[in-house]
Motif scaffolding. Sequence first.
Motif, mmCIF file in Angstrom:
data_model
loop_
_atom_site.group_PDB
_atom_site.id
_atom_site.type_symbol
_atom_site.label_atom_id
_atom_site.label_comp_id
_atom_site.label_asym_id
_atom_site.label_seq_id
_atom_site.Cartn_x
_atom_site.Cartn_y
_atom_site.Cartn_z
ATOM 1 N N MET A 111 0.107 -3.313 14.285
ATOM 2 C CA MET A 111 -0.761 -4.087 13.590
ATOM 3 C C MET A 111 0.163 -4.644 11.902
ATOM 4 O O MET A 111 0.117 -3.806 11.515
ATOM 5 C CB MET A 111 -2.013 -3.728 13.103
ATOM 6 C CG MET A 111 -2.888 -4.081 14.354
ATOM 7 S SD MET A 111 -5.481 -3.429 13.797
ATOM 8 C CE MET A 111 -5.506 -5.304 13.371
ATOM 9 N N PRO A 112 1.276 -4.620 12.134
ATOM 10 C CA PRO A 112 1.809 -4.997 10.911
ATOM 11 C C PRO A 112 1.238 -5.885 9.669
ATOM 12 O O PRO A 112 0.737 -6.749 9.954
ATOM 13 C CB PRO A 112 3.868 -5.338 11.047
ATOM 14 C CG PRO A 112 3.078 -6.463 11.723
ATOM 15 C CD PRO A 112 1.787 -5.167 12.780
ATOM 16 N N LEU A 113 1.947 -5.222 8.626
ATOM 17 C CA LEU A 113 1.357 -5.970 7.802
ATOM 18 C C LEU A 113 2.025 -6.699 7.176
ATOM 19 O O LEU A 113 3.245 -7.948 7.445
ATOM 20 C CB LEU A 113 1.286 -5.277 5.726
ATOM 21 C CG LEU A 113 2.426 -4.511 5.888
ATOM 22 C CD1 LEU A 113 3.646 -5.245 5.388
ATOM 23 C CD2 LEU A 113 2.168 -3.314 4.787
ATOM 24 N N ALA A 114 1.663 -8.581 6.615
ATOM 25 C CA ALA A 114 2.251 -9.516 6.225
ATOM 26 C C ALA A 114 2.476 -9.225 5.032
ATOM 27 O O ALA A 114 3.664 -10.105 4.751
ATOM 28 C CB ALA A 114 1.288 -10.800 6.480
ATOM 29 N N SER A 115 2.141 -8.625 4.037
ATOM 30 C CA SER A 115 2.297 -8.259 2.309
ATOM 31 C C SER A 115 0.792 -7.537 1.885
ATOM 32 O O SER A 115 -0.255 -7.656 2.956
ATOM 33 C CB SER A 115 2.060 -9.845 1.648
ATOM 34 O OG SER A 115 0.867 -10.464 1.917
ATOM 35 N N PRO A 116 0.784 -7.118 1.256
ATOM 36 C CA PRO A 116 0.088 -6.195 0.826
ATOM 37 C C PRO A 116 -2.151 -6.436 1.320
ATOM 38 O O PRO A 116 -1.763 -7.638 1.251
ATOM 39 C CB PRO A 116 -0.029 -5.996 -0.958
ATOM 40 C CG PRO A 116 1.743 -6.107 -0.677
ATOM 41 C CD PRO A 116 2.011 -6.750 0.180
ATOM 42 N N ILE A 117 -2.620 -5.178 1.574
ATOM 43 C CA ILE A 117 -4.165 -5.819 1.827
ATOM 44 C C ILE A 117 -4.645 -6.496 0.246
ATOM 45 O O ILE A 117 -4.223 -5.948 -0.493
ATOM 46 C CB ILE A 117 -4.918 -4.493 1.776
ATOM 47 C CG1 ILE A 117 -3.877 -4.077 2.987
ATOM 48 C CG2 ILE A 117 -5.915 -4.738 1.536
ATOM 49 C CD1 ILE A 117 -4.908 -2.766 3.302
ATOM 50 N N GLY A 118 -5.282 -7.415 1.186
ATOM 51 C CA GLY A 118 -6.046 -8.534 0.029
ATOM 52 C C GLY A 118 -4.709 -9.537 -0.957
ATOM 53 O O GLY A 118 -5.536 -10.059 -1.834
ATOM 54 N N SER A 119 -3.524 -9.143 -1.152
ATOM 55 C CA SER A 119 -2.597 -9.544 -1.838
ATOM 56 C C SER A 119 -2.557 -11.207 -2.146
ATOM 57 O O SER A 119 -2.237 -12.301 -3.138
ATOM 58 C CB SER A 119 -1.570 -9.048 -1.788
ATOM 59 O OG SER A 119 -0.770 -9.261 -0.486
ATOM 60 N N GLY A 120 -2.609 -12.177 -0.661
ATOM 61 C CA GLY A 120 -3.183 -13.105 -0.255
ATOM 62 C C GLY A 120 -0.794 -13.677 -0.607
ATOM 63 O O GLY A 120 -1.001 -14.890 -0.727
ATOM 64 N N LEU A 121 -0.583 -12.701 -0.363
ATOM 65 C CA LEU A 121 0.996 -13.474 -0.705
ATOM 66 C C LEU A 121 2.436 -14.394 0.957
ATOM 67 O O LEU A 121 2.577 -14.869 0.462
ATOM 68 C CB LEU A 121 1.765 -12.281 -1.056
ATOM 69 C CG LEU A 121 2.008 -11.914 -2.539
ATOM 70 C CD1 LEU A 121 2.292 -10.686 -2.645
ATOM 71 C CD2 LEU A 121 1.730 -12.799 -3.547
#
Length: 215
Positions: A111-121
């Motif tokens: 499960m790679p991140l799209a951008s930091p948790i909770g950032s909505g970037l």
Amino acid sequence: VAVRRVDLDRRNEQGILHHLDPQRFFLLANTAGCYSADEAVRYARLAREAGFNDFIKLEVIGDRETLLPDVEGLLQAARTLVAEGFRVMAYTNDDLITALKLADLGVAAVMPLASPIGSGLGLLNPYTVRTIKSRLSVPVIVDAGVGTASDACITMEQGVDGILMNTALAEAANPETMGRAMRLAVEAGRLAYLAGRMPRREIAVPSSPISGLID
């Protein structure tokens, strides 16, 4: 379900688990808030003893400000939990080498991140996520950072198997409407991936024939 943050006693009517029937809902336990491999393993075991299934979303956080994963701790915890029969879904950064190592350990999903948790970037690096998906045989589910429907669509266009999201819905002005938008975006992104996009070009190409023009 963040094991470290909820009351695991299903008899307590004030707790969320009292109101969720595991026969009706698939409850995915996770180790959110764990900052070491030992902590993550301990809370995964606690989830199993509390009656959760063998799936565990494994998080080992390395930095309190960015909430980026501790890769070394993640690999250590994944190795232990896989050996104990857990079906590990590993939250990680968008690094191919880490993803390959997790797959070699036998995780159920990366499960790679799209951008930091909770950032909505949104999806900051489509190339790395696309590369991870192309190299792994296990499911790739993007986790964290998706903020709106266009983010979800672009993410699914990379060929990934799915997206896990929370904050984008919980913090939307109208969560129900955003949920519908996300569903449609996920479907659109998947269809676009399957359809195959046109190639990118740095020059213009006429969309109609240039031969046989009338003088």
